[in-house]
Design a protein around this motif. Structure first.
Motif, mmCIF file in Angstrom:
data_model
loop_
_atom_site.group_PDB
_atom_site.id
_atom_site.type_symbol
_atom_site.label_atom_id
_atom_site.label_comp_id
_atom_site.label_asym_id
_atom_site.label_seq_id
_atom_site.Cartn_x
_atom_site.Cartn_y
_atom_site.Cartn_z
ATOM 1 N N ILE A 1 0.803 -1.327 -0.061
ATOM 2 C CA ILE A 1 0.069 0.200 -0.172
ATOM 3 C C ILE A 1 0.795 1.375 -0.026
ATOM 4 C CG2 ILE A 1 -1.789 1.087 1.312
ATOM 5 C CD1 ILE A 1 -2.738 -1.450 2.399
ATOM 6 N N GLY A 2 0.985 1.868 -0.988
ATOM 7 C CA GLY A 2 1.700 3.109 -1.375
ATOM 8 C C GLY A 2 0.796 4.418 -1.173
ATOM 9 N N THR A 3 1.617 5.584 -1.417
ATOM 10 C CA THR A 3 0.713 6.771 -1.416
ATOM 11 C C THR A 3 -0.092 6.997 -2.653
ATOM 12 O OG1 THR A 3 2.441 7.738 -0.225
ATOM 13 C CG2 THR A 3 0.769 9.352 -1.240
ATOM 14 N N GLY A 4 0.227 6.199 -3.748
ATOM 15 C CA GLY A 4 -0.411 6.566 -5.102
ATOM 16 C C GLY A 4 -1.133 5.448 -5.568
ATOM 17 N N ALA A 5 -0.596 4.275 -5.275
ATOM 18 C CA ALA A 5 -1.381 2.900 -5.702
ATOM 19 C C ALA A 5 -1.225 1.903 -4.782
ATOM 20 C CB ALA A 5 -0.655 2.569 -7.085
ATOM 21 N N VAL A 6 -1.988 0.764 -4.861
ATOM 22 C CA VAL A 6 -1.989 -0.569 -4.113
ATOM 23 C C VAL A 6 -1.568 -1.702 -5.049
ATOM 24 C CG1 VAL A 6 -3.123 -2.304 -2.583
ATOM 25 C CG2 VAL A 6 -3.731 0.109 -2.453
ATOM 26 N N LYS A 7 -0.354 -2.458 -4.878
ATOM 27 C CA LYS A 7 0.066 -3.281 -5.729
ATOM 28 C C LYS A 7 -0.237 -4.713 -4.806
ATOM 29 C CE LYS A 7 2.940 -0.546 -5.497
ATOM 30 N NZ LYS A 7 2.670 0.972 -5.088
ATOM 31 N N THR A 8 -0.616 -5.501 -5.633
ATOM 32 C CA THR A 8 -1.135 -7.159 -4.978
ATOM 33 C C THR A 8 -0.745 -8.033 -5.701
ATOM 34 O OG1 THR A 8 -2.973 -5.602 -4.267
ATOM 35 C CG2 THR A 8 -3.024 -8.360 -3.761
ATOM 36 N N ASP B 1 -3.390 -1.202 -8.574
ATOM 37 C CA ASP B 1 -4.789 -0.187 -8.514
ATOM 38 C C ASP B 1 -4.279 1.117 -7.979
ATOM 39 O OD1 ASP B 1 -7.193 -1.931 -9.084
ATOM 40 O OD2 ASP B 1 -5.774 -3.151 -7.712
ATOM 41 N N ARG B 2 -4.587 2.170 -8.750
ATOM 42 C CA ARG B 2 -4.455 3.790 -8.379
ATOM 43 C C ARG B 2 -5.266 4.025 -7.317
ATOM 44 N NH1 ARG B 2 -2.074 7.586 -11.801
ATOM 45 N NH2 ARG B 2 -2.161 8.722 -9.893
ATOM 46 N N ILE B 3 -5.048 4.603 -6.243
ATOM 47 C CA ILE B 3 -5.677 4.918 -5.003
ATOM 48 C C ILE B 3 -6.542 6.071 -5.464
ATOM 49 C CG2 ILE B 3 -5.832 5.919 -2.711
ATOM 50 C CD1 ILE B 3 -3.122 4.336 -2.354
ATOM 51 N N ARG B 4 -6.210 7.237 -6.025
ATOM 52 C CA ARG B 4 -6.957 8.473 -6.406
ATOM 53 C C ARG B 4 -7.649 8.677 -4.781
ATOM 54 N NH1 ARG B 4 -6.141 9.150 -11.596
ATOM 55 N NH2 ARG B 4 -5.781 7.201 -12.749
ATOM 56 N N GLN B 5 -8.858 8.824 -4.921
ATOM 57 C CA GLN B 5 -9.660 9.237 -3.607
ATOM 58 C C GLN B 5 -10.289 8.060 -2.862
ATOM 59 O OE1 GLN B 5 -11.787 13.045 -3.980
ATOM 60 N NE2 GLN B 5 -10.113 13.966 -5.483
ATOM 61 N N ARG B 6 -9.786 6.984 -3.114
ATOM 62 C CA ARG B 6 -10.691 5.840 -2.447
ATOM 63 C C ARG B 6 -9.978 5.437 -1.304
ATOM 64 N NH1 ARG B 6 -10.803 1.730 -7.695
ATOM 65 N NH2 ARG B 6 -8.780 2.652 -7.952
ATOM 66 N N PRO C 1 -7.523 3.426 0.814
ATOM 67 C CA PRO C 1 -6.592 2.286 0.503
ATOM 68 C C PRO C 1 -6.804 0.869 1.044
ATOM 69 C CG PRO C 1 -5.797 3.828 1.874
ATOM 70 C CD PRO C 1 -7.181 4.350 1.444
ATOM 71 N N PHE C 2 -7.436 0.918 2.255
ATOM 72 C CA PHE C 2 -7.346 -0.287 2.682
ATOM 73 C C PHE C 2 -8.691 -1.385 2.268
ATOM 74 C CE2 PHE C 2 -5.429 2.103 6.108
ATOM 75 C CZ PHE C 2 -4.104 1.212 6.279
ATOM 76 N N LYS C 3 -9.836 -0.466 1.745
ATOM 77 C CA LYS C 3 -10.494 -1.129 1.149
ATOM 78 C C LYS C 3 -10.490 -1.496 -0.341
ATOM 79 C CE LYS C 3 -14.703 1.175 3.573
ATOM 80 N NZ LYS C 3 -15.691 2.116 3.326
ATOM 81 N N LEU C 4 -9.675 -0.731 -0.919
ATOM 82 C CA LEU C 4 -9.010 -0.995 -2.083
ATOM 83 C C LEU C 4 -8.204 -2.200 -2.079
ATOM 84 C CD1 LEU C 4 -8.803 -0.432 -5.082
ATOM 85 C CD2 LEU C 4 -6.870 1.351 -4.486
ATOM 86 N N ALA C 5 -7.287 -2.284 -1.033
ATOM 87 C CA ALA C 5 -6.705 -3.457 -1.019
ATOM 88 C C ALA C 5 -7.429 -4.880 -0.761
ATOM 89 C CB ALA C 5 -5.543 -3.312 0.364
ATOM 90 N N GLU C 6 -8.226 -4.957 0.053
ATOM 91 C CA GLU C 6 -9.155 -5.858 0.036
ATOM 92 C C GLU C 6 -9.752 -6.375 -1.067
ATOM 93 O OE1 GLU C 6 -12.807 -7.557 3.439
ATOM 94 O OE2 GLU C 6 -12.097 -5.293 3.275
ATOM 95 N N GLU C 7 -10.495 -5.239 -1.765
ATOM 96 C CA GLU C 7 -10.848 -5.713 -3.186
ATOM 97 C C GLU C 7 -10.072 -6.205 -4.121
ATOM 98 O OE1 GLU C 7 -12.728 -2.121 -4.395
ATOM 99 O OE2 GLU C 7 -14.093 -1.717 -2.785
ATOM 100 N N ALA C 8 -8.866 -5.657 -4.177
ATOM 101 C CA ALA C 8 -7.555 -6.340 -4.953
ATOM 102 C C ALA C 8 -7.461 -7.705 -4.745
ATOM 103 C CB ALA C 8 -6.500 -5.277 -4.951
ATOM 104 N N GLY D 1 9.382 0.954 -7.994
ATOM 105 C CA GLY D 1 8.307 2.246 -7.635
ATOM 106 C C GLY D 1 7.491 2.728 -8.874
ATOM 107 N N GLY D 2 6.729 3.618 -8.324
ATOM 108 C CA GLY D 2 5.805 4.216 -9.384
ATOM 109 C C GLY D 2 6.405 4.844 -10.838
ATOM 110 N N LEU D 3 7.614 5.506 -10.548
ATOM 111 C CA LEU D 3 8.199 6.056 -11.706
ATOM 112 C C LEU D 3 9.479 5.187 -12.212
ATOM 113 C CD1 LEU D 3 9.084 9.660 -10.448
ATOM 114 C CD2 LEU D 3 7.386 8.805 -11.992
#
Length: 266
Positions: A9-16, A34-39, A41-48, A220-222
């Motif tokens: 779980i990063g600042t900009g994205a969740v990698k799983t 998955d880009r986090i944007r305004q979601r 991150p923990f719910k996004l990580a669970e979904e991923a 990383g992202g870059l």
């Protein structure tokens, strides 16, 4: 046989990622970025994570270890957590066994890591709190210029007269860019100048951890920004370091990979 998951779980994205490990054999089963944007991150990580299990045809009860890294320590269903410099080093060696140093260029900071052939961290150093060596900084610059973030690398390589920013501060550099636009400086020349500023700082980070020869893997992202990679190698040569920086198509997953593999080892 061990089935293990890695969640970064990063600042900009969740990698799983999901792996099956049996002795010395490692099989990569699935991955998501998955880009986090305004979601959340923990719910996004669970979904991923649930999505990966479904894709691989595996039940949650079949997973022996769920390893987190980055900001994932508070994830409710994780088994264990690993520091990100540890996971990026291990993931880098998985992606490129010759890597003896890692340059993790994330959304908020850059980090240089020197490691051994097993992916064990020997030393590391991060950039200062200023964000001008980070993905967030470049994303802001792209917004100023009205271009998509995935265009940055290719546009930078088209520069014919780079305009280097005068400040390493992200806020002041943004002001520089606005002034450049008003003076009619082209986007490729602005982006190349930004890359030169960033690459110089990142090359000094590598030197500071004693990475003076061999292979450096960017993570990383870059990591997949080809313009930044090209400029980084130019800066490395200018500083007379006998290292070469590479990336890998899966470089953004390095932290998640390392977490999964250390989880299997544990």
């Amino acid at each position: 046989m061990t089935i293990t998951a890695g969640i970064d779980i990063g600042t900009g994205a969740v990698k799983t990622v999901l792996f099956r490990v049996e002795g010395d054999k490692t099989e990569w089963l699935a991955k998501r970025n998955d880009r986090i944007r305004q979601r959340d991150p923990f719910k996004l990580a669970e979904e991923a994570y649930n999505g990966l299990l479904e894709e691989a045809g595996i039940k949650a009860s079949d997973v022996d270890y769920v390893a987190t890294t980055g900001e994932g320590e508070s994830l409710a269903f994780h088994t264990g957590h690993f520091y990100s410099m540890t996971t990026h080093a291990r993931g880098a060696v998985y992606l490129n066994p010759e890597a003896r140093a890692v340059l993790d260029i994330g959304a908020l900071h850059g980090r240089a890591i020197r490691n051994d052939e097993r992916g064990k961290v020997e030393t590391y150093k991060m950039t200062s709190q200023c964000a001008s060596g980070s993905g967030q900084f470049l994303e802001n610059i792209a917004r100023y210029l009205g271009i998509a973030q995935d265009e940055i690398g290719s546009l930078s390589t088209q520069a014919d007269n780079a305009e280097v920013v005068s400040s390493i501060c992200a806020v002041l550099a943004g002001t520089d860019v606005i002034n450049m636009v008003s003076r009619g400086i082209s986007a490729p020349n602005i982006l190349k100048g930004i890359h030169i500023s960033m690459a110089g700082r990142l090359a000094k980070l590598l030197k500071s951890v004693g990475a003076r020869e061999g292979v450096v893997l960017c993570t990383g992202g870059l990591a997949l920004d080809e313009g930044l990679l090209k400029t980084l190698n130019e800066s490395i040569q200018e500083q007379k370091m006998a290292v070469v920086a590479y990336n890998h198509p899966d470089s953004p997953y390095a932290g998640a990979i390392g977490a999964a593999l250390w989880g299997a080892f544990r």
